[in-house]
Design an enzyme around this catalytic site. Structure first.
Site, PDB file in Angstrom:
ATOM      1  CG  HIS A 153      -2.062   0.850   1.268  1.00 13.55           C
ATOM      2  ND1 HIS A 153      -1.962   2.203   1.124  1.00 13.55           N
ATOM      3  CD2 HIS A 153      -3.369   0.580   1.432  1.00 13.55           C
ATOM      4  CE1 HIS A 153      -3.165   2.721   1.230  1.00 13.55           C
ATOM      5  NE2 HIS A 153      -4.044   1.767   1.398  1.00 13.55           N
ATOM      6  CD  GLU A 257      -3.258   1.060  -2.113  1.00 15.22           C
ATOM      7  OE1 GLU A 257      -3.787   2.180  -1.985  1.00 15.22           O
ATOM      8  OE2 GLU A 257      -3.797   0.000  -1.713  1.00 15.22           O
TER       9      GLU A 257
HETATM   10  O1  TA6 Z   1      -6.125   1.156  -0.573  1.00 13.42           O
HETATM   11  C1  TA6 Z   1      -7.173   2.034  -0.558  1.00 13.42           C
HETATM   12  C2  TA6 Z   1      -7.948   1.847   0.736  1.00 13.42           C
HETATM   13  O2  TA6 Z   1      -8.475   0.560   0.810  1.00 13.42           O
HETATM   14  C3  TA6 Z   1      -9.016   2.927   0.868  1.00 13.42           C
HETATM   15  O3  TA6 Z   1     -10.310   2.410   0.760  1.00 13.42           O
HETATM   16  C4  TA6 Z   1      -8.735   3.555   2.223  1.00 13.42           C
HETATM   17  O4  TA6 Z   1      -9.501   3.047   3.210  1.00 13.42           O
HETATM   18  C5  TA6 Z   1      -7.261   3.260   2.398  1.00 13.42           C
HETATM   19  O5  TA6 Z   1      -7.079   1.997   1.871  1.00 13.42           O
HETATM   20  C6  TA6 Z   1      -6.692   3.427   3.768  1.00 13.42           C
HETATM   21  O6  TA6 Z   1      -7.074   2.408   4.615  1.00 13.42           O
HETATM   22  P1  TA6 Z   1      -6.643   2.474   6.170  1.00 13.42           P
HETATM   23  O7  TA6 Z   1      -7.218   1.245   6.797  1.00 13.42           O
HETATM   24  O8  TA6 Z   1      -5.143   2.484   6.215  1.00 13.42           O
HETATM   25  O9  TA6 Z   1      -7.230   3.745   6.721  1.00 13.42           O
END
Ligand code: TA6
Length: 285
Positions: A153, A257
């Site tokens: 991520h 990601e």
């Molecule tokens: O990767 C995108 C995502 O899934 C978004 O939907 C957003 O929620 C982000 O990840 C961040 O997630 P987190 O759990 O780190 O706040």
């Protein structure tokens, strides 16, 4: 470089340095890369000034390792538990480190599968461009098939969100997480003038490029083993809603990601190993 304790938060980390002087910090918590800088000290990854360095909380920025679940694609907590778990150091050199999470199957009652997840980080150089390679490998150490989704991520540091365009996704189908997973097709580059949260499916491994007209720089994102790629910018409302993220910080970051997500979970037989990687190349102007 041995494991050191960061005085500002009391957490254990490694500081990797390439021959050319690029630097990366890797926390044992979540095998979480929190920063990558070029030899001039320029940040190439974004970490929020409001990030909370307090396990088991996941750190807001760098590269959270989402495993054995991406997002809400399953019964576990958001993005799985690897990013909330301390890894052990297996091996390190000046410019690389390998960490491992040996899960015994009691980490989350909804995921009773033992496995070993290794994360390896390697700094390098391609001509004048610093490179960052991250490999993950999951080995099923149990006696039953396990299935997972996953992502690296990565939070990229950019000049301003209005200056960037993501190419390499033209014609690719994506599911829009803001529209209940509605399937759409990308046309041309991805530009950002609102919240974006998309899972691009079966993205070519040559990957994508982030072009930043503000700095004139380009990030290349090459991947292997991860069929999909997620593109995310929280924009204003989400930025304000996240306690560990500054209200204006959506302007200076973008997530690209490599993922095992929309293309379906990966099924791993006992004894089998899956691996995936990303290689980031930063080409300054
Ligand atoms: O990767 C995108 C995502 O899934 C978004 O939907 C957003 O929620 C982000 O990840 C961040 O997630 P987190 O759990 O780190 O706040």
């Amino acid at each position: 470089m041995p494991v050191v304790v960061d005085e500002s938060n009391g957490m254990e980390k490694l500081v990797l340095k390439s021959e050319q002087g690029a630097i990366a910090e890797v926390y044992l918590h979540g095998a979480h890369v929190v920063s990558w800088q070029d030899a001039t000290g320029k940040d190439l990854m974004f970490t929020s000034k409001q990030a909370i360095f307090k396990p088991p909380k996941a750190i807001r920025g760098g590269v959270p390792v989402c495993f054995p679940q991406f997002g809400q694609l399953g019964p576990l907590g958001q993005h799985g538990f690897a990013r909330n778990t301390k890894f052990d150091l297996l091996q390190e050199t000046a410019d690389s480190a390998t960490l491992v999470l040996k899960a015994v199957g009691d980490e989350d009652e909804k995921y009773p599968y033992p496995f070993e997840l290794t994360v390896r980080v390697q700094l390098g150089q391609q001509g004048h461009a610093p490179t960052f390679t991250q490999e993950v490998a999951a080995n099923n150490t149990g006696s039953e098939e396990m299935s997972f989704t996953a992502a690296l991520h990565t939070y990229f540091k950019i000049s301003a969100i209005g200056n960037v365009a993501v190419s390499g996704l033209d014609g690719v189908t994506y599911t829009d997480s803001l529209q209940g997973g509605q399937r759409m097709q990308q046309s041309g580059d991805v530009i950002f003038d609102q919240e974006v949260d998309r899972i691009y499916l079966a993205v070519p491994d040559s990957g994508v490029q982030i072009s930043d007209s503000g700095s004139g720089a380009v990030f290349e994102v090459h991947k292997a083993g991860f069929p999909d790629a997620v593109v995310w910018n929280p924009w204003v409302a989400k930025a304000q809603a996240m306690a560990d993220f500054g209200d204006e910080e959506h302007k200076e970051m973008l997530c690209i990601e490599p993922a095992v997500a929309g293309s379906g979970p990966y099924k791993l037989a006992p004894g089998e190993t899956w691996s995936g990687s990303q290689t980031l190349v930063y080409k300054a102007a």
